[in-house]
Scaffold this active site. Structure first.
Site, PDB file in Angstrom:
ATOM      1  N   HIS A  48       0.830  -1.205   0.000  1.00 21.84           N
ATOM      2  CA  HIS A  48       0.000   0.000   0.000  1.00 21.84           C
ATOM      3  C   HIS A  48       0.863   1.254   0.000  1.00 21.84           C
ATOM      4  O   HIS A  48       0.582   2.232  -0.703  1.00 21.84           O
ATOM      5  CB  HIS A  48      -0.909  -0.045   1.230  1.00 21.84           C
ATOM      6  CG  HIS A  48      -1.698   1.200   1.463  1.00 21.84           C
ATOM      7  ND1 HIS A  48      -1.366   2.112   2.444  1.00 21.84           N
ATOM      8  CD2 HIS A  48      -2.801   1.697   0.842  1.00 21.84           C
ATOM      9  CE1 HIS A  48      -2.232   3.101   2.426  1.00 21.84           C
ATOM     10  NE2 HIS A  48      -3.108   2.888   1.469  1.00 21.84           N
ATOM     11  N   GLU A  51       2.247   1.795  -3.471  1.00 23.05           N
ATOM     12  CA  GLU A  51       1.193   2.358  -4.335  1.00 23.05           C
ATOM     13  C   GLU A  51       1.092   3.873  -4.156  1.00 23.05           C
ATOM     14  O   GLU A  51       1.007   4.627  -5.132  1.00 23.05           O
ATOM     15  CB  GLU A  51      -0.138   1.678  -4.031  1.00 23.05           C
ATOM     16  CG  GLU A  51      -1.333   2.255  -4.760  1.00 23.05           C
ATOM     17  CD  GLU A  51      -2.449   2.630  -3.814  1.00 23.05           C
ATOM     18  OE1 GLU A  51      -2.839   3.821  -3.787  1.00 23.05           O
ATOM     19  OE2 GLU A  51      -2.960   1.739  -3.098  1.00 23.05           O
ATOM     20  N   HIS A  52       1.120   4.341  -2.923  1.00 20.46           N
ATOM     21  CA  HIS A  52       1.088   5.782  -2.663  1.00 20.46           C
ATOM     22  C   HIS A  52       2.274   6.486  -3.320  1.00 20.46           C
ATOM     23  O   HIS A  52       2.136   7.569  -3.890  1.00 20.46           O
ATOM     24  CB  HIS A  52       1.140   6.033  -1.152  1.00 20.46           C
ATOM     25  CG  HIS A  52      -0.194   6.051  -0.486  1.00 20.46           C
ATOM     26  ND1 HIS A  52      -0.624   7.089   0.307  1.00 20.46           N
ATOM     27  CD2 HIS A  52      -1.211   5.149  -0.507  1.00 20.46           C
ATOM     28  CE1 HIS A  52      -1.839   6.823   0.769  1.00 20.46           C
ATOM     29  NE2 HIS A  52      -2.217   5.639   0.291  1.00 20.46           N
ATOM     30  N   GLU A 128      -3.909   8.013   7.802  1.00 16.34           N
ATOM     31  CA  GLU A 128      -4.919   7.117   7.224  1.00 16.34           C
ATOM     32  C   GLU A 128      -5.216   5.958   8.178  1.00 16.34           C
ATOM     33  O   GLU A 128      -6.382   5.587   8.386  1.00 16.34           O
ATOM     34  CB  GLU A 128      -4.424   6.588   5.878  1.00 16.34           C
ATOM     35  CG  GLU A 128      -5.406   5.674   5.165  1.00 16.34           C
ATOM     36  CD  GLU A 128      -4.882   5.158   3.831  1.00 16.34           C
ATOM     37  OE1 GLU A 128      -5.609   4.370   3.187  1.00 16.34           O
ATOM     38  OE2 GLU A 128      -3.748   5.521   3.434  1.00 16.34           O
TER      39      GLU A 128
END
Length: 415
Positions: A48, A51-52, A128
């Site tokens: 993740h 991906e960012h 997040e």
């Protein structure tokens, strides 16, 4: 009916193109056959995080310039990290599809992964995670996964934990991209107002020079386990998740699971919605879920109820599961569930991006697409006996219960 062209470039990259005569837009997706399940111990959240980072700038453009490019072509440009895939996609007007593909290719092949950007984005991801932790529904789902799957990657949050993300180094992200972001481990999908010949030419131009082979083995199947966890919080409701292992992608009972989940808690006429919400007014939100992976699956029920009703709601959920295992569902219930599933599938095919996502996911996980007509036929073939057999299997397997809210463990043990 689905008609598409599938070809493979010399570097092993598979490309699927589905032209739609009626479309005025194009959905472009680059699917990586890796996600959170491919993380090793100590890497939770790395897929993740990576991906960012691909949105933070390339060798030719900084993050602000990349964002301006995205806004200029309009539409939607985004990415999502799943358990077994990571997807970078765009949905744009037909006149911009080549630019959308150029944008995604530049992000994929030329991401600069600057260490200073890594440190800055780490703080964004930590925020997040805090937001997910504050959301009781998210928190109880994460607790449920961890209980059911233990130390297997399926038991870890896709975003990682505060501790794991804080410990991820720049070097780990670079290694993850090198080992998993390879052409033999990827699929490019284009759907909409696009010519297959032009698509082949542009994909070869932009991604034909991509090199490398996947250098990390896939994880083995998990071993599910029963468990109970109560996380006490001073909030207004108790959030419950009860479930266990369900059919995975290769399981013959996959479609039975879809039908069972729909009957149990998949709509306004489902058993749990009618009993828990409409008849007893115990909850506003109650639903069933079914996730299917390569080597595993999970089925369960979520409900958010007032504190004093938690035990009663849990007892009703268990009673409906037991009834499904004890008694065949009615012909009316069965037909209603089939119709609901078929409508959801076929109406979704009206959407250009939905068609792209469906095709990309299947090619990435299965190595092929399953024609909609075949899916409909398999749904229609599910019998009441199939549903009953699967319900019995679920009850006989390990049951996991997670709860978040102002409740004690002992309040749920007798339910």
């Amino acid at each position: 009916m689905q008609h598409y062209e599938l070809f493979t470039l010399a570097n092993g990259l598979r490309v699927a193109v589905e032209p739609l005569a009626h479309a005025r837009s194009v959905a472009v997706g680059i699917w990586i056959g890796a996600g959170a399940n491919d993380e090793r111990r100590g890497e939770a959240g790395a897929a993740h995080f990576l991906e960012h980072m691909l949105f933070k700038g390339t060798l030719r453009r900084n993050g602000r310039e990349l964002a301006a490019w995205m806004d200029r072509i309009g539409g939607e440009v985004n990415a999502v990290t799943g358990r077994e895939t990571t997807t970078y996609y765009a949905w744009v007007l037909a006149e911009y599809w080549v630019e959308a593909l150029e944008l995604l290719a530049e992000m994929l092949l030329e991401s600069r992964l600057d260490p200073s950007d890594v440190e800055r984005e780490r703080q964004v991801i930590l925020e997040e995670i805090k937001g997910d932790d504050d959301a009781a529904e998210q928190r109880v789902m994460a607790d449920f996964d961890q209980l059911l799957w233990g130390s297997h990657p399926l038991g870890r949050p896709i975003t990682g934990t505060r501790r794991s993300v804080a410990g991820l180094s720049w070097q780990r992200l670079v290694a993850l991209r090198r080992e998993l972001y390879t052409p033999d481990n990827a699929v490019v999908c284009l759907v909409g107002a696009v010519d297959p010949g032009a698509a082949r030419e542009q994909v070869a131009r932009l991604l034909g020079g991509w090199q490398g082979t996947r250098a990390r083995p896939r994880p083995g199947p998990p071993v599910p386990r029963p468990g109970l966890r109560v996380r006490r919080r001073s909030i207004d409701q108790v959030h419950l998740v009860l479930g266990g292992p369900g059919p995975g992608l290769g399981d013959p009972a996959l479609y039975s699971g879809m039908v069972l989940g729909t009957i149990l808690g998949g709509g306004n006429s489902s058993r749990l919605f009618q009993r828990i919400r409409e008849e007893e007014a115990l909850a506003y939100n109650v639903y069933s879920f079914h996730e299917a992976y390569r080597h595993a699956g999970v089925m369960g029920v979520y409900a958010a109820v007032r504190t004093e009703a938690a035990g009663r709601a849990l007892a009703l959920i268990r009673a409906e599961l037991e009834r499904l295992a004890r008694e065949p569902v009615s012909a009316e219930e069965l037909e209603r569930a089939r119709a609901q599933l078929k409508s959801s599938l076929l109406l979704g095919l009206e959407s250009v991006p939905e068609r792209m996502h469906r095709m990309g996911e299947q090619l990435t996980l299965l190595g092929r697409t399953v024609p909609p007509e075949q899916v409909v036929a398999r749904i229609e073939a599910v019998t009441a006996a199939d549903v009953q057999a699967l319900a019995g299997r679920l009850l006989a397997g390990p049951q996991t219960l997670a709860a978040v809210g102002p409740i004690r463990r002992e309040d749920l043990l007798g339910a």
